[in-house]
Design a protein around this motif. Structure first.
Motif, PDB file in Angstrom:
ATOM      1  N   GLU A 156       1.430  -6.853  -6.207  1.00 34.87           N
ATOM      2  CA  GLU A 156       1.927  -5.743  -7.013  1.00 34.87           C
ATOM      3  C   GLU A 156       3.440  -5.660  -6.868  1.00 34.87           C
ATOM      4  O   GLU A 156       3.977  -5.627  -5.759  1.00 34.87           O
ATOM      5  N   GLU A 197      -4.129  -1.868  -8.313  1.00 36.82           N
ATOM      6  CA  GLU A 197      -3.983  -1.519  -6.902  1.00 36.82           C
ATOM      7  C   GLU A 197      -4.366  -2.706  -6.025  1.00 36.82           C
ATOM      8  O   GLU A 197      -5.341  -3.410  -6.287  1.00 36.82           O
ATOM      9  N   THR A 245       0.813  -1.217   0.000  1.00 40.87           N
ATOM     10  CA  THR A 245       0.000   0.000   0.000  1.00 40.87           C
ATOM     11  C   THR A 245       0.849   1.269   0.000  1.00 40.87           C
ATOM     12  O   THR A 245       0.527   2.234  -0.706  1.00 40.87           O
ATOM     13  N   HIS A 261       2.465   1.816  -3.528  1.00 37.23           N
ATOM     14  CA  HIS A 261       1.590   1.935  -4.697  1.00 37.23           C
ATOM     15  C   HIS A 261       1.577   3.363  -5.233  1.00 37.23           C
ATOM     16  O   HIS A 261       1.305   4.312  -4.503  1.00 37.23           O
ATOM     17  N   ARG A 306      -6.905  -7.030  -6.837  1.00 37.65           N
ATOM     18  CA  ARG A 306      -6.036  -6.192  -7.667  1.00 37.65           C
ATOM     19  C   ARG A 306      -6.921  -5.550  -8.717  1.00 37.65           C
ATOM     20  O   ARG A 306      -7.583  -6.260  -9.497  1.00 37.65           O
TER      21      ARG A 306
END
Length: 562
Positions: free
Chosen positions: A364, A485, A318, A321, A501
């Motif tokens: 990610e 994300e 997080t 990102h 995601r």
């Protein structure tokens, strides 16, 4: 989003010493790597990350470098490296070198000059200090146990080593050292190398004055408390920036920096897509959960929980990102095998290996597969102290013996934590030597090689190998898996790790059962109102309708939400 080739790649880490031996001397080599390019291409990986190949006395797995511009004799020749580079490029694969610049070997010519005299031109290439009343210049602890300081009788001063005493630390405050490092990296970039993994680079800068810290009741400051004494990513960016500023140069390289001990927020100013910054950051928070500490104390293990893992991974997912890029991994040459640490090495070996593969390939960031991970390898057996090769492990066993620990208890701890557990030879087939060597291997081969090996896995369409291959193929076509994300679901669930995601109008939901029980997954209403399509999983598709469904042991599933 800012697409980059390294964001859309899958990395494969090769611990060359244990990958493939071409000449029967029991040690992996460059020709051996070249002979397995077909296999790696079939798996679908894009980048081959080679652990250090440089000339070294090899006391510390090749991380004690004697000459950065030569190849270790055991591994081959420069001509053989150039052939590997050319053939990999011909197949569309890239080569990334691990580049340890925090330290050298104590046999490096720089160190030989540095220790020769306090007035030598290279004296300040390393960190030297006088002792004090208690002996050591300060009370910092080494990763390998004991002090970071080693007394040298040549000039009667101490030099710093964060790891082995055979790995003296370079002094990155010295502009000449930074210039030397830049010239080394440029030399390899000019050869066509596509990227660099800067090992221990977060530790190249030490706190001014190297002051003492409060140790409580311990002789040396525990190394995890000393992280902030030697953690920084900034200096490596000077190297990367200069490469991009070279007149007429076009270096399309990737730079990965390690960030052990740092919070993701501390890395944001140092990483990015633009030239002159480290592109990816590799953190170890989730890997350190099973250790109570670092240094000698790291051998004291503790239990992890799934909540711990979710918190550690989600924090990096997080915070970075839109600002930085993660280098994701679940195993490497310094860790026990992923199945042994996070999965089930027994009855559910294949299911748990596939579940972990699903986690790795759907986060990610750029995933890194460690050699043998795609087979679900579980590592070797170490009966006695003589079976170990790792210096850190041998240091622990020596420390345990001197402290009066029961020998079998010490061996039990060593087997659970040794770096050697992940360094046993790659299991290529069921022949003697596991297809790794025709000679005597440098370290013992895992006893399950007759059933767990690459030849059998490639032939079996339901193997862990083919599951990885399908995940890699999915990742290459899904923008949600590449750039979507990450959002954690069910954050307090003790058995299930689930997340989404999302990129533009595509949302994928990943559901992972981390254990051997059969918990009930309750889909959040906002998601279960949408139809879902099963994309991949380690079992035949189960229920795809409704909000509640039972998960099978170590089940993993990826759904596309309508």
């Amino acid at each position: 989003m800012n697409p980059k080739w390294w964001k859309e790649s899958v990395v494969y880490e090769i611990y060359i010493k244990s990958f493939m031996d071409s000449n029967g001397d029991g040690v992996g080599d460059l020709v051996g790597v070249r002979s397995k390019l077909d296999y790696l291409q079939e798996l679908g990986v894009d980048v081959l990350w080679l652990t250090p190949i440089f000339d070294s006395p090899d006391h510390e797995g090749g991380y004690d470098i004697r000459d950065y511009r030569s190849i270790m004799d055991k591994f081959g020749t420069m001509e053989e490296f150039e052939q590997l580079l050319e053939e990999a490029h011909g197949r569309g694969m890239k080569i990334m070198l691990e580049m340890p610049l925090n330290h050298t070997s104590n046999e490096h010519p720089w160190f030989k000059e540095s220790r020769a005299s306090k007035k030598n031109d290279k004296r300040n290439y390393y960190i030297w200090r006088e002792g004090r009343g208690s002996g050591f210049p300060n009370n910092w602890g080494s990763y390998f146990g004991g002090s970071v300081w080693e007394f040298d009788t040549e000039t009667e001063e101490y030099y710093m080593h964060l790891y082995s005493h055979r790995q003296p630390n370079l002094n990155w405050e010295n502009e000449q050292v930074r210039e030397e490092a830049y010239q080394i990296v440029k030399w390899w970039a000019d050869k066509g190398v596509d990227g660099f993994h800067f090992n221990s680079i977060a530790h190249i800068v030490k706190t001014e004055g190297q002051r003492d810290e409060d140790t409580g009741n311990t002789q040396h400051l525990p190394v995890e408390r000393a992280y902030q004494m030697f953690s920084s990513l900034d200096k490596v960016n000077g190297i990367v920036k200069r490469l991009h500023e070279e007149e007429g140069a076009n270096y399309e390289i990737v730079a990965i920096g390690e960030a052990a001990g740092l919070d993701p927020s501390q890395t944001l100013d140092s990483i990015g897509d633009e030239p002159g910054k480290a592109n990816m950051v590799l953190n170890s928070d989730h890997m350190l959960l099973s250790h109570a500490s670092q240094g000698i104390a790291r051998w004291t293990t503790q239990s992890w929980t799934l909540l711990d893992i979710k918190n550690a991974i989600s924090h990096w997912q997080t915070v970075l990102h839109g600002h930085g890029w993660n280098a994701n991994y679940l195993a490497d040459h310094d860790q026990p095998r992923a199945v042994c640490r996070f999965g089930h090495p027994g009855e559910y070996r294949e299911q748990s290996a596939k579940m972990l593969a699903t986690l790795l390939m759907t986060l990610e960031g750029t995933p890194s597969i460690y050699q043998g991970e795609e087979l679900g390898m579980i590592g070797g057996v170490f009966h006695t102290a003589d079976d170990f090769r790792d210096e850190e492990t041998l240091n622990f066993l020596d420390h345990a013996r001197k402290s009066g620990m029961d020998e079998e208890e010490a061996l039990k701890i060593a087997r659970r934590n040794t770096r050697d557990a992940g360094r046993t030879p790659m299991q290529w087939d069921a022949s003697r030597g596991a297809g790794f060597t025709t000679g005597d291997p440098w370290i013992g081969i895992a006893p399950d090689y007759e059933t767990v090996n690459a030849a059998a896995a490639v032939e079996d369409p339901n193997s862990v190998f083919h599951y990885y291959k399908k995940l890699i193929e999915l990742r290459k076509v899904s923008r949600a898996l590449l750039y979507g994300e990450y959002k954690l679901l069910l954050p307090l669930h003790k058995d299930i790790y689930a997340y989404t995601r999302t990129f533009e109008d595509e949302t994928l939901m990943i559901v992972l059962n981390f254990f051997g029980e059969t918990p009930m997954f309750t889909c959040p209403e906002r998601l279960c109102e949408r139809p879902r399509e099963f994309l991949i999983g380690n079992y035949e598709p189960g229920v795809v309708e409704g909000s509640d469904f039972e998960l099978r042991p170590y089940e993993a599933a990826v759904y596309r939400l309508g």
